[in-house]
Scaffold this motif. Structure first.
Motif, PDB file in Angstrom:
ATOM      1  N   ARG A   1       0.757  -1.430  -0.130  1.00 41.13           N
ATOM      2  CA  ARG A   1      -0.044  -0.156  -0.081  1.00 41.13           C
ATOM      3  C   ARG A   1       0.904   1.416   0.122  1.00 41.13           C
ATOM      4  NH1 ARG A   1      -5.110   1.614   0.949  1.00 41.13           N
ATOM      5  NH2 ARG A   1      -5.465   3.419   1.759  1.00 41.13           N
ATOM      6  N   VAL A   2       0.589   2.229  -0.980  1.00 39.18           N
ATOM      7  CA  VAL A   2       1.208   3.490  -0.964  1.00 39.18           C
ATOM      8  C   VAL A   2       0.599   4.429   0.106  1.00 39.18           C
ATOM      9  CG1 VAL A   2       1.894   5.262  -2.368  1.00 39.18           C
ATOM     10  CG2 VAL A   2       1.822   2.983  -3.531  1.00 39.18           C
ATOM     11  N   THR A   3       1.454   4.646   0.993  1.00 41.71           N
ATOM     12  CA  THR A   3       0.907   5.453   2.196  1.00 41.71           C
ATOM     13  C   THR A   3       0.870   6.823   1.986  1.00 41.71           C
ATOM     14  OG1 THR A   3       2.890   5.389   3.162  1.00 41.71           O
ATOM     15  CG2 THR A   3       1.402   3.677   3.863  1.00 41.71           C
ATOM     16  N   SER A   4       1.708   7.366   1.198  1.00 38.41           N
ATOM     17  CA  SER A   4       2.061   8.749   0.874  1.00 38.41           C
ATOM     18  C   SER A   4       2.941   8.982  -0.376  1.00 38.41           C
ATOM     19  CB  SER A   4       2.403   9.581   2.052  1.00 38.41           C
ATOM     20  OG  SER A   4       3.866   9.304   2.408  1.00 38.41           O
ATOM     21  N   ALA A   5       2.998  10.272  -0.885  1.00 30.07           N
ATOM     22  CA  ALA A   5       4.086  10.326  -1.915  1.00 30.07           C
ATOM     23  C   ALA A   5       5.440  10.025  -1.563  1.00 30.07           C
ATOM     24  CB  ALA A   5       3.966  11.924  -2.518  1.00 30.07           C
ATOM     25  N   LYS A   6       5.569   9.958  -0.427  1.00 30.16           N
ATOM     26  CA  LYS A   6       7.075   9.629   0.073  1.00 30.16           C
ATOM     27  C   LYS A   6       7.289   8.252   0.743  1.00 30.16           C
ATOM     28  CE  LYS A   6       7.973  14.327   1.970  1.00 30.16           C
ATOM     29  NZ  LYS A   6       8.319  15.067   3.197  1.00 30.16           N
ATOM     30  N   GLY A   7       6.304   7.299   0.632  1.00 27.91           N
ATOM     31  CA  GLY A   7       6.486   6.114   1.019  1.00 27.91           C
ATOM     32  C   GLY A   7       5.456   5.063   0.846  1.00 27.91           C
ATOM     33  N   TRP A   8       5.608   3.673   1.136  1.00 30.26           N
ATOM     34  CA  TRP A   8       4.774   2.598   1.121  1.00 30.26           C
ATOM     35  C   TRP A   8       5.277   1.379   2.208  1.00 30.26           C
ATOM     36  CZ3 TRP A   8       7.564  -1.773  -0.261  1.00 30.26           C
ATOM     37  CH2 TRP A   8       8.658  -1.706  -1.048  1.00 30.26           C
ATOM     38  N   GLY A   9       4.175   0.544   2.264  1.00 32.88           N
ATOM     39  CA  GLY A   9       4.300  -0.375   3.203  1.00 32.88           C
ATOM     40  C   GLY A   9       3.764  -1.792   2.694  1.00 32.88           C
ATOM     41  N   GLU A  10       4.536  -2.687   2.874  1.00 33.64           N
ATOM     42  CA  GLU A  10       4.057  -4.239   2.431  1.00 33.64           C
ATOM     43  C   GLU A  10       4.088  -5.238   3.533  1.00 33.64           C
ATOM     44  OE1 GLU A  10       5.854  -5.233  -1.447  1.00 33.64           O
ATOM     45  OE2 GLU A  10       6.641  -7.024  -0.338  1.00 33.64           O
ATOM     46  N   VAL A  11       2.989  -5.980   3.432  1.00 29.50           N
ATOM     47  CA  VAL A  11       2.992  -7.217   4.385  1.00 29.50           C
ATOM     48  C   VAL A  11       2.895  -8.395   3.481  1.00 29.50           C
ATOM     49  CG1 VAL A  11       1.561  -8.243   6.032  1.00 29.50           C
ATOM     50  CG2 VAL A  11       1.575  -5.993   6.012  1.00 29.50           C
ATOM     51  N   GLU A  12       3.713  -9.632   4.038  1.00 28.13           N
ATOM     52  CA  GLU A  12       3.987 -10.659   3.273  1.00 28.13           C
ATOM     53  C   GLU A  12       3.885 -11.841   4.088  1.00 28.13           C
ATOM     54  OE1 GLU A  12       7.589 -12.644   0.691  1.00 28.13           O
ATOM     55  OE2 GLU A  12       8.060 -11.082   1.972  1.00 28.13           O
ATOM     56  N   LEU A  13       3.170 -12.735   3.406  1.00 26.47           N
ATOM     57  CA  LEU A  13       2.748 -14.112   4.001  1.00 26.47           C
ATOM     58  C   LEU A  13       3.399 -15.307   3.114  1.00 26.47           C
ATOM     59  CD1 LEU A  13      -0.867 -13.456   5.081  1.00 26.47           C
ATOM     60  CD2 LEU A  13       1.037 -13.545   6.660  1.00 26.47           C
ATOM     61  N   GLY A  14       4.112 -16.167   3.608  1.00 28.74           N
ATOM     62  CA  GLY A  14       4.537 -17.209   2.839  1.00 28.74           C
ATOM     63  C   GLY A  14       4.532 -18.724   3.554  1.00 28.74           C
ATOM     64  N   ALA A  15       4.648 -19.770   2.710  1.00 31.29           N
ATOM     65  CA  ALA A  15       4.545 -20.927   3.060  1.00 31.29           C
ATOM     66  C   ALA A  15       5.177 -21.727   1.988  1.00 31.29           C
ATOM     67  CB  ALA A  15       3.094 -21.575   3.328  1.00 31.29           C
ATOM     68  N   GLY A  16       5.921 -22.882   2.771  1.00 31.61           N
ATOM     69  CA  GLY A  16       6.782 -23.749   1.814  1.00 31.61           C
ATOM     70  C   GLY A  16       7.181 -25.127   2.582  1.00 31.61           C
TER      71      GLY A  16
ATOM     72  N   ARG B   1      10.547   4.611   2.754  1.00 27.38           N
ATOM     73  CA  ARG B   1      10.336   5.984   2.994  1.00 27.38           C
ATOM     74  C   ARG B   1      11.302   6.879   2.734  1.00 27.38           C
ATOM     75  NH1 ARG B   1       5.987   9.018   5.034  1.00 27.38           N
ATOM     76  NH2 ARG B   1       6.574  10.783   5.925  1.00 27.38           N
ATOM     77  N   ASN B   2      11.051   7.978   1.867  1.00 27.66           N
ATOM     78  CA  ASN B   2      11.773   8.894   1.372  1.00 27.66           C
ATOM     79  C   ASN B   2      11.879   9.992   2.625  1.00 27.66           C
ATOM     80  OD1 ASN B   2      12.855   8.789  -1.365  1.00 27.66           O
ATOM     81  ND2 ASN B   2      10.957   8.945  -1.938  1.00 27.66           N
ATOM     82  N   LEU B   3      13.130  10.086   3.247  1.00 27.95           N
ATOM     83  CA  LEU B   3      13.392  10.999   4.289  1.00 27.95           C
ATOM     84  C   LEU B   3      13.684  12.465   3.855  1.00 27.95           C
ATOM     85  CD1 LEU B   3      15.470   8.791   6.497  1.00 27.95           C
ATOM     86  CD2 LEU B   3      13.131   9.076   6.399  1.00 27.95           C
ATOM     87  N   THR B   4      14.219  12.509   2.669  1.00 29.45           N
ATOM     88  CA  THR B   4      14.600  13.658   1.997  1.00 29.45           C
ATOM     89  C   THR B   4      14.472  13.511   0.490  1.00 29.45           C
ATOM     90  OG1 THR B   4      16.982  13.645   1.776  1.00 29.45           O
ATOM     91  CG2 THR B   4      16.105  14.653   3.881  1.00 29.45           C
ATOM     92  N   PRO B   5      14.521  14.431  -0.493  1.00 27.03           N
ATOM     93  CA  PRO B   5      14.582  14.167  -1.931  1.00 27.03           C
ATOM     94  C   PRO B   5      15.669  13.413  -2.414  1.00 27.03           C
ATOM     95  CG  PRO B   5      14.013  16.587  -1.433  1.00 27.03           C
ATOM     96  CD  PRO B   5      14.394  16.025  -0.002  1.00 27.03           C
ATOM     97  N   ARG B   6      16.803  13.550  -1.499  1.00 30.04           N
ATOM     98  CA  ARG B   6      18.024  12.829  -2.107  1.00 30.04           C
ATOM     99  C   ARG B   6      18.472  11.621  -0.939  1.00 30.04           C
ATOM    100  NH1 ARG B   6      21.794  16.034  -4.928  1.00 30.04           N
ATOM    101  NH2 ARG B   6      23.248  14.775  -3.914  1.00 30.04           N
ATOM    102  N   PHE B   7      17.572  11.069   0.138  1.00 28.34           N
ATOM    103  CA  PHE B   7      17.879  10.183   0.915  1.00 28.34           C
ATOM    104  C   PHE B   7      16.617   9.212   1.305  1.00 28.34           C
ATOM    105  CE2 PHE B   7      18.493   9.036   5.520  1.00 28.34           C
ATOM    106  CZ  PHE B   7      19.608   8.277   5.178  1.00 28.34           C
ATOM    107  N   PHE B   8      16.726   8.026   1.254  1.00 31.18           N
ATOM    108  CA  PHE B   8      15.624   7.171   1.619  1.00 31.18           C
ATOM    109  C   PHE B   8      16.110   5.773   2.507  1.00 31.18           C
ATOM    110  CE2 PHE B   8      16.886   5.580  -2.629  1.00 31.18           C
ATOM    111  CZ  PHE B   8      16.905   4.140  -2.510  1.00 31.18           C
ATOM    112  N   VAL B   9      15.107   5.203   3.077  1.00 34.52           N
ATOM    113  CA  VAL B   9      15.327   4.269   3.999  1.00 34.52           C
ATOM    114  C   VAL B   9      14.597   3.130   3.509  1.00 34.52           C
ATOM    115  CG1 VAL B   9      14.075   5.068   5.683  1.00 34.52           C
ATOM    116  CG2 VAL B   9      15.710   3.104   6.393  1.00 34.52           C
TER     117      VAL B   9
END
Length: 558
Positions: free
Chosen positions: A200-215, A228-236
């Motif tokens: 899900r795109v939470t804002s113009a600066k970031g998104w979040g993702e939930v993952e479920l898996g099985a094997g 998350r974009n912290l500044t225009p030149r820096f993201f995490v």
């Protein structure tokens, strides 16, 4: 609502080209171009009934172009949708009182609505098929192993295979569901897994993702990823997960910090805790002609230093050559290879890997649209010069043979088929354009005669010959027929004060011009005289042209 037009559709009736003005032309430039053409095509200047009728048709075309471009609202709609937007739905899009900026905002809003509807109906499948081949018997075979077999034929086998597939299903412009699965087998043992992720795109600066898996090999997986974009030149990017297995719950955390160091350079710092903990730092520089990566990692069990460089040729086949060196506690590996586009949707690449202790391997990769086919071939466990030679020369010879015998004939036939379809679909329109161009040339005769007299009296600019269309200059293509039309009269008609200026637009829309070879590359060749000296120039279809120029001068010896 009319959709934005492709360039070919817009250029079919390009008002800017018809008036020979820039797309950024001012009102004064539009008015000057309009007056010039009015003097040429005004019906009252011709007494012959047929010429008068043809002049009236061309005058109406010029008048229509001027009326659209001089009106800011109509011009904004035309720039976005082309002529079809005006004829069909242009004025239904916006209120007449809106400014050009408001028109563009309305267009962008409606474009987003259409994009959302399109996303809801579209999936984005991606897949990878990897087939591992053990060919070590080609170079490492032991003679005693074949004494009882007879013939001593080397044994080549497929020892591993991996298949993965994923589908992205956009639910809305903010929500995306990703379903992926994989199957793997190695020396008779295998397993598989399936994963479902919701992003899900939470804002113009970031998104979040939930993952479920099985094997069946690692057990259930629960993960969370955040960007998350912290500044225009820096993201995490932060990722954490819980892997459930028979040995208990194994947590894992990965964090990536990235920063734009300059326009083409990125710096990354990665920390991983849990399974195979490590610290990694890398610098990636990507330009139009090259790609460079330097990375260092400290971790258990993988600690290494890696440097790679890729050179991108600026050709139609998007050829790339690359090389890399990777050294660490596991040993040292040197890789070199190349990749090239072999068709509209396919890219073929080959990489030779030479290292200690793994030996020599050849990796072949084929990208076809969103599918990737990967064939790692293990040639030898030792570094043998013969294995390195055949791994390097073999794929190159094979590629050149396939290129000449299969790929090029296929691509050529496909292009010719597409070109025939395009020419057939536009045949009626080209016939109309040709008729208009011939009529325009007739109407220009008197004006051209006066222009030539004026230019001759001042030793000015005289267009001796001009051709427009497809020229065959390559000796290997001499069997092809040139497709050009004589545009001497239309160009001379555009001469004013011993100057000829053509704007940056396709020349097929100029008065007296038409497209003699739809879908093919065209040029304009002009032989002219200025101050009694011969000049010649060859210009691309959409290139701006200004003559006379000293660089066009033909030497007397020539």
């Amino acid at each position: 609502m009319a959709s934005a037009l492709d360039d070919d559709e817009i250029l079919n009736d390009d008002f800017y080209s018809l008036l020979n003005v820039r797309r950024e032309a001012t009102q004064d430039e539009l008015k000057a171009a309009y007056r010039r053409l009015c003097m040429l095509y005004h019906p009252d200047k011709h007494r012959d009934p047929e010429l008068k009728r043809q002049a009236e048709q061309l005058f109406n075309l010029v008048h229509e172009a001027y009326e659209v471009l001089r009106d800011p609202q109509a011009r904004a709609i035309y720039d976005i949708y082309g002529k079809r937007g005006l004829d069909v739905e242009g004025w239904e899009v916006v209120e007449r009182k809106r400014t050009p900026a408001e028109i563009r905002e309305e267009y962008e809003r409606l474009q987003k609505e259409r994009e959302e509807r399109r996303l809801q109906q579209r999936t984005n499948p991606k897949g990878t098929i990897s087939v591992g081949i053990d060919a070590t018997d080609l170079f490492d075979q032991y003679e005693e192993d074949y004494e009882d077999v007879g013939g001593g034929v080397p044994h080549v086998e497929i020892n591993k295979m991996h298949i993965s597939q994923s589908i992205e299903a956009p639910l809305t412009t903010k929500d995306t569901a990703i379903l992926s699965g994989s199957l793997s087998t190695h020396n008779g043992n295998g397993g598989g897994s399936i994963n479902l992720a919701l992003r899900r795109v939470t804002s113009a600066k970031g998104w979040g993702e939930v993952e479920l898996g099985a094997g069946d090999t690692q057990g259930p997986l629960l993960g969370l990823k955040i960007f998350r974009n912290l500044t225009p030149r820096f993201f995490v990017t932060a990722q954490c997960g819980l892997q459930f297995s028979s040995r208990g719950v194994r947590p894992g955390v990965t964090t990536v910090l990235a920063r734009h160091l300059d326009k083409n350079t990125m710096g990354y710092l990665q920390w991983r805790w849990g399974i195979q903990s490590s610290m990694n730092t890398s610098i990636v520089r990507d330009t139009k002609s090259s790609h460079f990566t330097f990375a260092m990692q400290l971790g258990i069990p993988h600690t290494f230093m890696m440097m790679s460089y890729q050179y991108k040729f600026q050709d139609d086949d998007q050829t790339k050559i690359k090389g890399s060196v990777k050294s660490g506690f596991f040993g040292t590996v040197v890789e070199y290879g190349a990749e090239r586009k072999i068709s509209r949707h396919s890219v073929l690449g080959a990489t030779v890997s030479v290292g200690v202790p793994q030996g020599v391997s050849l990796k072949i990769k084929l990208n076809r649209a969103s599918q990737t086919y990967f064939f790692p071939i293990h040639l030898t466990d030792q570094i043998l010069p013969s294995a390195v030679f055949y791994a390097t020369v073999g794929p190159l010879v094979f590629y050149l043979a396939i290129q000449q015998l299969i790929i090029r004939p296929y691509v050529r036939a496909q292009k010719e088929e597409d070109l025939e379809k395009q020419q057939e679909s536009s045949a009626s329109n080209i016939a109309r354009k040709k008729q208009e161009a011939e009529a325009a040339v007739l109407l220009m005769q008197e004006s051209v005669r006066r222009i030539i007299e004026t230019e001759e009296s001042r030793m000015g600019l005289i267009i001796l010959n001009a051709w427009y269309g497809k020229f065959v200059t390559d000796n290997s293509r001499k069997h092809e027929r040139a497709k050009v039309i004589d545009v001497t009269v239309p160009l001379q008609c555009l001469v004013k004060d011993s100057k000829l200026i053509l704007t940056e637009a396709t020349k097929s829309g100029l008065p007296g011009f038409y497209d003699p070879c739809v879908g093919e590359e065209k040029s304009l060749k002009v032989l002219y005289q200025f101050r009694g000296v011969m000049h010649q120039v060859l210009s691309g279809d959409s290139e701006p042209l200004r003559i006379p120029k000293q660089s066009h001068r033909i030497d007397a010896d020539t």
